[in-house]
Design a protein around this motif. Structure first.
Motif, mmCIF file in Angstrom:
data_model
loop_
_atom_site.group_PDB
_atom_site.id
_atom_site.type_symbol
_atom_site.label_atom_id
_atom_site.label_comp_id
_atom_site.label_asym_id
_atom_site.label_seq_id
_atom_site.Cartn_x
_atom_site.Cartn_y
_atom_site.Cartn_z
ATOM 1 N N ASN A 268 0.826 -1.202 0.000
ATOM 2 C CA ASN A 268 0.000 0.000 0.000
ATOM 3 C C ASN A 268 0.859 1.250 0.000
ATOM 4 O O ASN A 268 2.049 1.214 0.340
ATOM 5 N N ARG B 170 0.247 5.135 1.529
ATOM 6 C CA ARG B 170 -0.651 5.980 2.327
ATOM 7 C C ARG B 170 -0.112 7.395 2.361
ATOM 8 O O ARG B 170 1.043 7.621 2.710
ATOM 9 N N TYR C 278 -5.602 5.412 0.387
ATOM 10 C CA TYR C 278 -4.652 4.329 0.136
ATOM 11 C C TYR C 278 -4.617 4.019 -1.355
ATOM 12 O O TYR C 278 -5.618 4.138 -2.049
ATOM 13 N N ASN D 78 -3.530 0.709 -3.416
ATOM 14 C CA ASN D 78 -3.090 -0.680 -3.300
ATOM 15 C C ASN D 78 -2.647 -1.218 -4.657
ATOM 16 O O ASN D 78 -3.341 -1.025 -5.657
#
Length: 251
Positions: free
Chosen positions: A159, A161, A214, A216
C-alpha cells in the motif's frame, strides 16, 4: 483527552440555599448532592461540535516487499535476501533515502503445504517474505519510485498511504471550527427552549484523525509497472478532523 472546566460552585451554592429546609430534616450531605445535581442538569446544554479541514498531503508511507519461493527454507531465504539487497541499494544509493526513513515491516520464512486425500498434508517448498516501510516526501516522484522498486526486484507493493508530517499545526483550525459548530447547536437549542446560552462550563476534546487515501497495488499491477508503463499516483487531499463535547450554562 483534554478537559477544560469552569467551576460551578455558584450553581451548587444556590441549590443548597433553596433546599435549606430539607438540609435540616434529611441530613446535610445527601440533600446537598442530590438537589445540586438536579439543578445543574436542568440548566445546562450538552452538545457535540465537529470540525474538519481538507489539506494537501506532504508525506507518503509506502510498504514494499520481496517474496520468494524455493524448495528449501535456506534457498528461499538466500534468494530473497539477494533481491532485498538490490532494493535497499536502490533506495540508499540512487534515491538517497536516510536510514531513519526505512525500516523492516515484516520478515518470515515458512513452509507451503499441499493436501490430497491419498497423501494428506505435505510440505511443498518454502516462502520467504520481507517488507520495508518507507517514508518518502517528494510526492511527485512516488510513481517513479514504485516503478524503480519493481525493476529492482520488489514484487509486493502492499500500500501507499498519504498523510501530513505535522498534523499538530492544523489542530487549532479544526478546534475553532468544532467550537463554532458547538456554539451554533447550543444557540439553536436554547432558542427552541425560549432560553439563552450562558458561559461554557466544560469542554472535552475527542480524537483527531487524518484520513488518508490508500493506493493498493497487487503483484499483477506491479508486473505491469515493470513493463515500461509509468505508474501514476495522485495524492489527492486528506481530512483532518476533531470533535468537542461542550457543556453550556442555560439561562
Amino acid at each position: 483527552m483534554k478537559n477544560w472546566l469552569k467551576p460551578v460552585g455558584a450553581v451548587l451554592i444556590a441549590g443548597v440555599l433553596v433546599a435549606g429546609g430539607s438540609l435540616i430534616s434529611g441530613g446535610l450531605d445527601s440533600a446537598q448532592s442530590v438537589y445540586a445535581d438536579n439543578e445543574v442538569q436542568r440548566n445546562v446544554i450538552n452538545v457535540t461540535g465537529s470540525g474538519e479541514i481538507l489539506i494537501k498531503p506532504d508525506i507518503a508511507y509506502i510498504s514494499v516487499g520481496v517474496e520468494t519461493q524455493a524448495d528449501t527454507a535456506k534457498e528461499a531465504q538466500s534468494q530473497n535476501a539477494a533481491k532485498m539487497a538490490k532494493v535497499n541499494a536502490l533506495l540508499k544509493d540512487t534515491w538517497k533515502l536516510d536510514a531513519k526513513d526505512m525500516k523492516t515491516g515484516q520478515f518470515s520464512v515458512q513452509p507451503n503445504y499441499t493436501y490430497s486425500e491419498k497423501e494428506g498434508q505435505k510440505v511443498k517448498g518454502y516462502s520467504a517474505y520481507h517488507t520495508l516501510s518507507i517514508t518518502y516526501r517528494d510526492l511527485e516522484k512516488v510513481g517513479q519510485l514504485l516503478d524503480e522498486l519493481t525493476k529492482a526486484g520488489a514484487n509486493r507493493i502492499d500500500n501507499v498511504r498519504f498523510s501530513t508530517e505535522n498534523l499538530d499545526q492544523y489542530q487549532e483550525q479544526v478546534i475553532q471550527k468544532a467550537m463554532a459548530n458547538a456554539d451554533m447547536k447550543a444557540a439553536a437549542i436554547a432558542k427552541a427552549a425560549k432560553r439563552q446560552v450562558g458561559v461554557v462550563l466544560s469542554v472535552t476534546q475527542g480524537g483527531g484523525n487524518d484520513y488518508a487515501p490508500y493506493m493498493n497495488m497487487s503483484f499483477a499491477v506491479a508486473e505491469k509497472a515493470s513493463m515500461d508503463q509509468a505508474t501514476s499516483i495522485e495524492p489527492g487531499e486528506i481530512t483532518v478532523k476533531t470533535t468537542l463535547s461542550v457543556m453550556y450554562e442555560m439561562k
